[in-house]
Design a protein around this motif. Structure first.
Motif, PDB file in Angstrom:
ATOM      1  N   SER A 499       0.830  -1.212   0.000  1.00  0.00           N
ATOM      2  CA  SER A 499       0.000   0.000   0.000  1.00  0.00           C
ATOM      3  C   SER A 499       0.860   1.255   0.000  1.00  0.00           C
ATOM      4  CB  SER A 499      -0.921   0.004   1.222  1.00  0.00           C
ATOM      5  OG  SER A 499      -1.777  -1.117   1.217  1.00  0.00           O
ATOM      6  N   THR A 500       1.977   1.225   0.735  1.00  0.00           N
ATOM      7  CA  THR A 500       2.889   2.367   0.748  1.00  0.00           C
ATOM      8  C   THR A 500       3.459   2.629  -0.636  1.00  0.00           C
ATOM      9  OG1 THR A 500       3.490   1.924   3.056  1.00  0.00           O
ATOM     10  CG2 THR A 500       5.000   3.286   1.774  1.00  0.00           C
ATOM     11  N   MET A 501       3.787   1.580  -1.352  1.00  0.00           N
ATOM     12  CA  MET A 501       4.337   1.759  -2.703  1.00  0.00           C
ATOM     13  C   MET A 501       3.257   2.204  -3.688  1.00  0.00           C
ATOM     14  SD  MET A 501       7.188  -1.199  -3.192  1.00  0.00           S
ATOM     15  CE  MET A 501       8.781  -0.982  -2.387  1.00  0.00           C
ATOM     16  N   CYS A 502       2.077   1.626  -3.591  1.00  0.00           N
ATOM     17  CA  CYS A 502       1.014   1.947  -4.545  1.00  0.00           C
ATOM     18  C   CYS A 502       0.475   3.357  -4.350  1.00  0.00           C
ATOM     19  CB  CYS A 502      -0.123   0.933  -4.434  1.00  0.00           C
ATOM     20  SG  CYS A 502       0.301  -0.700  -5.086  1.00  0.00           S
ATOM     21  N   VAL A 503       0.671   3.929  -3.173  1.00  0.00           N
ATOM     22  CA  VAL A 503       0.170   5.290  -2.956  1.00  0.00           C
ATOM     23  C   VAL A 503       0.981   6.295  -3.777  1.00  0.00           C
ATOM     24  CG1 VAL A 503       1.596   6.128  -1.046  1.00  0.00           C
ATOM     25  CG2 VAL A 503      -0.843   6.668  -1.086  1.00  0.00           C
ATOM     26  N   SER A 504       2.140   5.889  -4.281  1.00  0.00           N
ATOM     27  CA  SER A 504       2.949   6.775  -5.120  1.00  0.00           C
ATOM     28  C   SER A 504       2.506   6.767  -6.573  1.00  0.00           C
ATOM     29  CB  SER A 504       4.430   6.367  -5.049  1.00  0.00           C
ATOM     30  OG  SER A 504       4.942   6.527  -3.747  1.00  0.00           O
ATOM     31  N   PHE A 505       1.587   5.867  -6.933  1.00  0.00           N
ATOM     32  CA  PHE A 505       1.212   5.716  -8.336  1.00  0.00           C
ATOM     33  C   PHE A 505       0.078   6.654  -8.750  1.00  0.00           C
ATOM     34  CE2 PHE A 505       2.660   1.051  -7.772  1.00  0.00           C
ATOM     35  CZ  PHE A 505       3.976   1.451  -7.885  1.00  0.00           C
ATOM     36  N   GLY A 506       0.092   7.876  -8.236  1.00  0.00           N
ATOM     37  CA  GLY A 506      -0.880   8.873  -8.693  1.00  0.00           C
ATOM     38  C   GLY A 506      -0.340   9.580  -9.925  1.00  0.00           C
ATOM     39  N   VAL A 507      -0.348   8.887 -11.052  1.00  0.00           N
ATOM     40  CA  VAL A 507       0.365   9.358 -12.236  1.00  0.00           C
ATOM     41  C   VAL A 507      -0.556   9.673 -13.405  1.00  0.00           C
ATOM     42  CG1 VAL A 507       2.500   8.144 -11.650  1.00  0.00           C
ATOM     43  CG2 VAL A 507       0.728   6.942 -12.926  1.00  0.00           C
ATOM     44  N   MET A 508      -1.869   9.674 -13.199  1.00  0.00           N
ATOM     45  CA  MET A 508      -2.791   9.843 -14.315  1.00  0.00           C
ATOM     46  C   MET A 508      -3.250  11.286 -14.520  1.00  0.00           C
ATOM     47  SD  MET A 508      -5.163   6.427 -13.811  1.00  0.00           S
ATOM     48  CE  MET A 508      -6.330   6.964 -15.053  1.00  0.00           C
ATOM     49  N   LEU A 509      -3.088  12.152 -13.535  1.00  0.00           N
ATOM     50  CA  LEU A 509      -3.577  13.521 -13.634  1.00  0.00           C
ATOM     51  C   LEU A 509      -2.497  14.497 -13.159  1.00  0.00           C
ATOM     52  CD1 LEU A 509      -7.147  13.042 -12.115  1.00  0.00           C
ATOM     53  CD2 LEU A 509      -6.605  13.365 -14.531  1.00  0.00           C
ATOM     54  N   PRO A 510      -2.537  15.741 -13.642  1.00  0.00           N
ATOM     55  CA  PRO A 510      -1.564  16.728 -13.145  1.00  0.00           C
ATOM     56  C   PRO A 510      -1.655  16.953 -11.642  1.00  0.00           C
ATOM     57  CG  PRO A 510      -2.616  17.522 -15.144  1.00  0.00           C
ATOM     58  CD  PRO A 510      -3.354  16.273 -14.738  1.00  0.00           C
ATOM     59  N   VAL A 511      -2.854  16.770 -11.068  1.00  0.00           N
ATOM     60  CA  VAL A 511      -3.006  16.981  -9.624  1.00  0.00           C
ATOM     61  C   VAL A 511      -2.592  15.756  -8.819  1.00  0.00           C
ATOM     62  CG1 VAL A 511      -4.856  18.648  -9.922  1.00  0.00           C
ATOM     63  CG2 VAL A 511      -5.435  16.240  -9.706  1.00  0.00           C
ATOM     64  N   GLY A 512      -2.198  14.669  -9.499  1.00  0.00           N
ATOM     65  CA  GLY A 512      -1.833  13.450  -8.784  1.00  0.00           C
ATOM     66  C   GLY A 512      -0.625  13.643  -7.886  1.00  0.00           C
ATOM     67  N   ASN A 513       0.383  14.348  -8.385  1.00  0.00           N
ATOM     68  CA  ASN A 513       1.550  14.691  -7.580  1.00  0.00           C
ATOM     69  C   ASN A 513       2.278  15.857  -8.248  1.00  0.00           C
ATOM     70  OD1 ASN A 513       3.386  13.548  -9.603  1.00  0.00           O
ATOM     71  ND2 ASN A 513       2.719  11.556  -8.838  1.00  0.00           N
ATOM     72  N   PRO A 514       3.142  16.568  -7.535  1.00  0.00           N
ATOM     73  CA  PRO A 514       3.826  17.735  -8.101  1.00  0.00           C
ATOM     74  C   PRO A 514       4.656  17.447  -9.353  1.00  0.00           C
ATOM     75  CG  PRO A 514       3.982  17.771  -5.720  1.00  0.00           C
ATOM     76  CD  PRO A 514       3.363  16.447  -6.077  1.00  0.00           C
ATOM     77  N   PRO A 515       5.411  16.321  -9.451  1.00  0.00           N
ATOM     78  CA  PRO A 515       6.141  16.066 -10.707  1.00  0.00           C
ATOM     79  C   PRO A 515       5.235  16.041 -11.935  1.00  0.00           C
ATOM     80  CG  PRO A 515       6.972  14.639  -8.982  1.00  0.00           C
ATOM     81  CD  PRO A 515       5.770  15.325  -8.418  1.00  0.00           C
ATOM     82  N   ASN A 516       4.023  15.503 -11.802  1.00  0.00           N
ATOM     83  CA  ASN A 516       3.089  15.519 -12.934  1.00  0.00           C
ATOM     84  C   ASN A 516       2.791  16.946 -13.375  1.00  0.00           C
ATOM     85  OD1 ASN A 516       3.017  12.787 -12.557  1.00  0.00           O
ATOM     86  ND2 ASN A 516       0.845  12.658 -12.087  1.00  0.00           N
ATOM     87  N   ALA A 517       2.574  17.826 -12.410  1.00  0.00           N
ATOM     88  CA  ALA A 517       2.239  19.213 -12.732  1.00  0.00           C
ATOM     89  C   ALA A 517       3.413  19.925 -13.395  1.00  0.00           C
ATOM     90  CB  ALA A 517       1.821  19.955 -11.462  1.00  0.00           C
TER      91      ALA A 517
END
Length: 575
Positions: A499-517
């Motif tokens: 679960s700790t690793m999968c919580v980093s997989f917010g990669v589908m939207l710009p708001v998922g994480n700062p690197p995406n933005a």
């Protein structure tokens, strides 16, 4: 206690107030409601991982100040070459390596300008020889066909692009990124030029999309490898060690052994997925290392990369010192308590006093003492260039490797408070008995096998983290998953680590994480591109993590049985 958790979670998910401010809710609700004393709550906001993060930030400040990250990135890209497939793989490898030690946001902000310079060289070269490329002629014909429509939509496009830039700027400010990394946001004209298809060919546009997205995905993958790679890893480590103090199974070495194969597999599969999605399946054409197969444009791109590397000059004394500290910190982390042999902590009489934070803070402190100028040298190396705010240090022969201003510029204090709020929530759940009550409500899941429980947890957190921040999502779910594991008599690591690793997989939207933005702000990709590519990366990540926890994770963490340290915690909680 339930009201406190619910209120804090709502503030985190909705971001109605800054994340750091929402993390302070337990600090005043606990004493008012009689959950914990004010002094006890305050102690939860500064833990061992806070010192660990401070030491790592000192090293990161030195790496950025002396351009060691740029030298590493350019050197790895020079090795990979300018073929599109190999260029993407080269940037991904250097981004993964840097993200192991720096924050994902900082790494993306550092590598993306280098990638942008290469892409601009690729675009300019393609425009220069457009008359010799039939694809370019087609692209120009398509552009002239839509030029009349552009005139009528020009005003609306500019308004939309302005709103987009305002949205990205607002998103940055919510994470307070501007306080600790330098981010270049493209202006409206540059974004508009790209959105108007001013690429030499469609293939060039696809290369720009592929390379841009590969950097944010590689930063996410690299953050999985080490405990200090991302804030969610630190949150897990501290909450786990606080809840199960007798476990003694999570340290830098065991985490690295488990996560490194995951990162390698994810790196290869993500590269293949992005290559298939944007560059097609002709790997012979895009990945060949033969000089005979290189086009004029690829040779020009390689020349540009070579020129950028030569601008750095010969390796400087501060870069050498930073590299030595980087290697020394890693070795001391690995050899502290490797498990299969006695570590260097066995040389001391008292056990359990020294942690990874001890090493981190010691080496970070030394960077404030060691002079940046070579001993017995009359003048500083030409590559020892300071920033504008450090001009006064040029005349000081004893100026240190980093200053407090360098450290403060990179230190993410909001994340520190956010992590402390998570510790406070965990402590409150334990003292009030809320975690035991939650565990009892989850007893109907007794019939599910451990892998099914883990898979459901991974899918749930990876879906929620697309819309909420990664640290906030993990902080909310960790106590619930711990109580669930204890109730079902499953080794807590079986659900908590995936679960700790999968919580980093917010990669589908710009708001998922700062690197995406950050990547989205450069204008090469649209949201539809991020959703399509990110969905595949998300599935790859969950699949690889599930493979790891059911194969080499079993003997590494002894997941086949309910451990004694969890039994003691479970019995105490039920009493």
């Amino acid at each position: 206690m339930f009201f406190s958790v619910l209120l804090t979670a709502v503030y985190w998910v909705s971001e109605a107030v800054p994340l750091g401010a929402a993390a302070l809710v337990p600090a005043f609700l606990y004493p008012l409601f009689g959950v914990l004393k004010s002094s006890e709550v305050a102690a939860e906001y500064c833990k061992d991982t806070t010192l660990l993060l401070m030491g790592v930030i000192c090293l990161a400040a030195s790496i950025e100040k002396w351009n060691l990250h740029k030298r590493i990135a350019l050197r790895m890209v020079m090795i990979a070459g300018a073929k599109p497939g190999m260029l993407v793989l080269g940037f991904m490898c250097c981004t993964v390596f840097l993200s192991m030690w720096l924050s994902n946001t900082s790494t993306t902000a550092m590598v993306m300008p280098i990638a942008e310079a290469v892409l601009q060289q690729l675009i300019c070269t393609g425009l220069a020889d457009c008359h010799d490329d039939s694809e370019t002629v087609d692209a120009q014909e398509d552009e002239s066909a839509v030029s009349s429509k552009d005139e009528t939509l020009d005003k609306n496009q500019l308004e939309l692009l302005y709103q987009n830039e305002q949205y990205v700027s607002k998103f940055y400010s919510s994470f307070q990124i501007s306080d600790f990394v330098a981010i270049e946001i493209p202006n409206v004209k540059r974004v508009r030029a790209r959105r108007d298809s001013q690429y030499p060919t469609k293939k060039d546009h696809m290369i720009c999309k592929c390379l841009s997205l590969s950097i944010t995905y590689a930063a996410t993958i690299g953050g999985l490898i080490t405990i200090t790679g991302t804030s969610t890893n630190l949150i897990f480590a501290e909450q786990f060690n606080t809840r199960y103090p007798d476990a003694k199974v999570i340290n830098f070495g065991t985490w690295f052994i488990f996560s490194f194969p995951i990162a390698i597999i994810m790196l290869v599969l993500t590269w293949l997925w992005l290559h298939f999605l944007f560059l097609g399946c002709n790997f012979r054409e895009t990945c060949s290392l033969s000089k005979k197969r290189k086009t004029k444009r690829e040779m020009m791109s390689e020349r540009r990369i070579q020129e950028e590397y030569e601008k750095l000059g010969p390796i400087s004394y501060p870069e050498v010192v930073t590299g030595v500290f980087f290697i020394l910190m890693t070795l001391l982390w690995f050899t502290r308590e490797p498990g299969f042999v006695p570590g260097w902590t066995s040389l001391f009489e008292k056990k359990g006093y020294r942690t990874d934070a001890t090493v981190s803070v010691l080496l970070g402190f030394l960077l404030f003492l060691i002079p940046a100028r070579r001993p017995f040298s009359s003048s500083c190396s030409s590559s020892c260039k300071k920033s504008d705010d450090d001009d006064d240090s040029d005349s000081d022969p004893l100026a240190p490797m980093i200053t407090w201003k360098d450290f403060q510029r990179l230190m993410p204090w909001e994340i520190v408070i956010l992590v402390g709020g998570g510790y406070a929530l965990a402590a409150g759940c334990k003292v009030s008995g809320l975690s035991v009550w939650i565990g009892r409500q989850l007893e109907p899941m007794n019939g599910l096998p451990p892998w099914a429980v883990t898979l459901l947890a991974c899918l749930l957190v990876s879906a929620v983290t697309e819309f909420a921040s990664n640290p906030a999502t993990l902080t909310v779910f960790l106590p619930i998953l711990s109580a669930l594991s204890e109730t079902l008599l499953i080794n807590p690591l079986h659900t908590l680590i995936p679960s700790t690793m999968c919580v980093s997989f917010g990669v589908m939207l710009p708001v998922g994480n700062p690197p995406n933005a950050i990547v989205f702000s450069y204008g090469h990709v649209k949201i539809s591109d991020m959703v399509k590519a990110g969905f595949g990366v998300n599935l790859i990540g969950v699949a690889v993590v599930m493979l790891a926890i059911t194969t080499w994770g079993v003997p590494l963490f002894n997941l086949t049985e309910f451990p004694a340290w969890a039994v003691a915690r479970n019995v105490t909680g039920s009493l």
